[in-house]
Design a protein around this motif. Structure first.
Motif, PDB file in Angstrom:
ATOM      1  N   HIS A   1     -15.051-163.883 -49.359  1.00 41.77           N
ATOM      2  CA  HIS A   1     -16.172-164.467 -48.614  1.00 41.77           C
ATOM      3  C   HIS A   1     -15.649-165.804 -48.074  1.00 41.77           C
TER       4      HIS A   1
ATOM      5  N   ARG B   1     -20.690-158.274 -42.511  1.00 49.48           N
ATOM      6  CA  ARG B   1     -20.665-158.078 -43.973  1.00 49.48           C
ATOM      7  C   ARG B   1     -20.757-156.582 -44.250  1.00 49.48           C
TER       8      ARG B   1
ATOM      9  N   SER C   1     -28.476-159.834 -47.261  1.00 45.63           N
ATOM     10  CA  SER C   1     -28.045-161.210 -47.043  1.00 45.63           C
ATOM     11  C   SER C   1     -29.217-162.004 -46.496  1.00 45.63           C
TER      12      SER C   1
ATOM     13  N   PHE D   1     -24.779-156.939 -40.477  1.00 44.35           N
ATOM     14  CA  PHE D   1     -24.880-157.090 -41.926  1.00 44.35           C
ATOM     15  C   PHE D   1     -25.263-155.765 -42.567  1.00 44.35           C
TER      16      PHE D   1
ATOM     17  N   THR E   1     -26.287-166.183 -45.482  1.00 49.45           N
ATOM     18  CA  THR E   1     -25.103-166.004 -44.641  1.00 49.45           C
ATOM     19  C   THR E   1     -25.515-165.473 -43.274  1.00 49.45           C
ATOM     20  N   ARG E   2     -26.356-164.445 -43.285  1.00 47.09           N
ATOM     21  CA  ARG E   2     -26.773-163.827 -42.021  1.00 47.09           C
ATOM     22  C   ARG E   2     -27.540-164.826 -41.148  1.00 47.09           C
TER      23      ARG E   2
ATOM     24  N   GLN F   1     -17.973-168.765 -47.036  1.00 42.05           N
ATOM     25  CA  GLN F   1     -18.633-169.385 -48.202  1.00 42.05           C
ATOM     26  C   GLN F   1     -17.651-170.326 -48.900  1.00 42.05           C
TER      27      GLN F   1
END
Ligand code: ASP
Length: 338
Positions: free
Chosen positions: A135, A107, A55, A51, A58-59, A138
């Motif tokens: 994304h 990311r 984040s 990453f 998400t991470r 997501q």
């Protein structure tokens, strides 16, 4: 679509059938996410979680999803702590790190960077957000949430009305979600933003070509029969100066009063999070926290299921999840939202 060994870079890769495959497997992940059962199907596998931009959800949900399948997570966060800061190319980083991992989630602030990285990788790469571009995971969790929330109200995705609001120019989540929704039928999109932050033409063209009904506006109006209101944050990190972002912060807020005035009583409220809760922004007010239509935390929970499904598919173990099942030994709180 054959998922095994594939990268997940853009929602454009999917069709309705492949989306349904992901969602069916995500449903099967519920007992593990709820800690009712464990599975060790990915015992011994390693996720490289890279990453290079801030984040939380998400991470951590990528990492949690991998752990819940029995795998290990190796994490790199921040550009400054990686050799990219020494001028190493994405290709070289990918070539090296992919030999330490079985799958990589990544990311990066630059559009197209994750696809560039994937060219050097020898293992599947999953896009966790590339600049203002896409994304895809997501968008999948958003669509999964929309389906579940609307099913609760007795209808489906085809024919629904969604309002997207806020920074539609730089918000990658609304770009990916719009492209994904374009695959369904007869959707009404009301796109509310300051003119300067309107949805890019490239996305509008996709919606237009698919025959959806799109209204682009800088007024909160025409939303009274919306099924979903999807609020977004002003993407301050994409502006040249913080002062520029200040001009738009707080322009389109959603709070109890505005919600009651402009939306029907069961409009589902979504936000990819984080919501900017500073007074000058406060785009999604805490006074909606007790509103049962506020789906933001159910939405975030769904991210774990979707990411578990994507790992199971890209690593080719979707048919073995239950085979490696075992009991949970520790006390675990009853969870209902997954
Ligand atoms: N978490 C989302 C993203 O990474 C939304 C946001 O940051 O506003 O794009």
């Amino acid at each position: 679509m054959n998922f095994t060994g594939s990268n997940i870079l853009s929602v454009e890769q999917f069709d309705i059938d492949s989306i349904q495959t992901i969602f069916t497997i995500a449903d099967r992940m519920q007992p593990y996410a709820r800690r009712q059962k464990r599975t060790k199907v990915l015992d011994g596998a390693i996720l490289g979680n890279l990453f290079f931009e801030p984040s939380t959800r998400t991470r951590v949900s990528f990492g949690t999803a991998f752990n819940l399948l029995g795998g290990e997570v190796r994490e790199t966060t921040g550009m400054e702590s990686s050799a990219l800061a020494k001028g190493e190319s994405l290709y070289d980083t990918a070539r090296v790190l992919s030999s330490y991992s079985d799958v990589i989630a990544m990311r990066h602030p630059k559009s197209g960077s994750v696809a560039e990285f994937a060219e050097g990788s020898r293992v599947p790469v999953i896009n966790g957000g590339d600049g203002a571009n896409e994304h895809p995971t997501q968008a999948l969790l958003d669509l999964y949430t929309i389906k579940k929330e609307l099913a609760y109200h007795g209808h489906g995705v085809d024919g629904m009305h969604i309002c997207m609001m806020g920074d539609l120019k730089f918000g990658r989540t609304v770009h990916s979600l719009s492209r994904l929704l374009a695959m369904y039928k007869d959707i009404r999109f009301t796109l509310i933003s300051p003119r300067e932050l309107a949805m890019p033409d490239s996305v509008l063209e996709v919606l237009d070509q698919a025959g959806h009904h799109v209204t682009v506006t800088d007024q909160v109006s025409g939303s009274s029969d919306a099924d979903i209101v999807y609020q977004t944050r002003i993407q301050q990190e994409r502006f040249t100066t913080p002062q520029e972002a200040d001009m738009y912060r707080g322009k389109f807020r959603l709070n109890s009063e505005i919600y009651t005035k402009h939306y029907k009583p069961n409009t589902v409220i979504m936000h990819p999070l984080p919501r900017d809760s500073r007074a000058e922004a406060n785009e999604l007010d805490n006074d909606l926290n007790q509103n049962p239509n506020l789906a933001i935390f159910r939405q975030a929970d769904n991210g774990v299921l979707i990411r578990m499904a994507l790992f199971a598919l890209t690593l080719g173990v979707a048919d073995q999840i239950e085979k490696y099942e075992c009991d949970v030994n520790w006390y675990s709180e009853k969870r209902t939202s997954y």
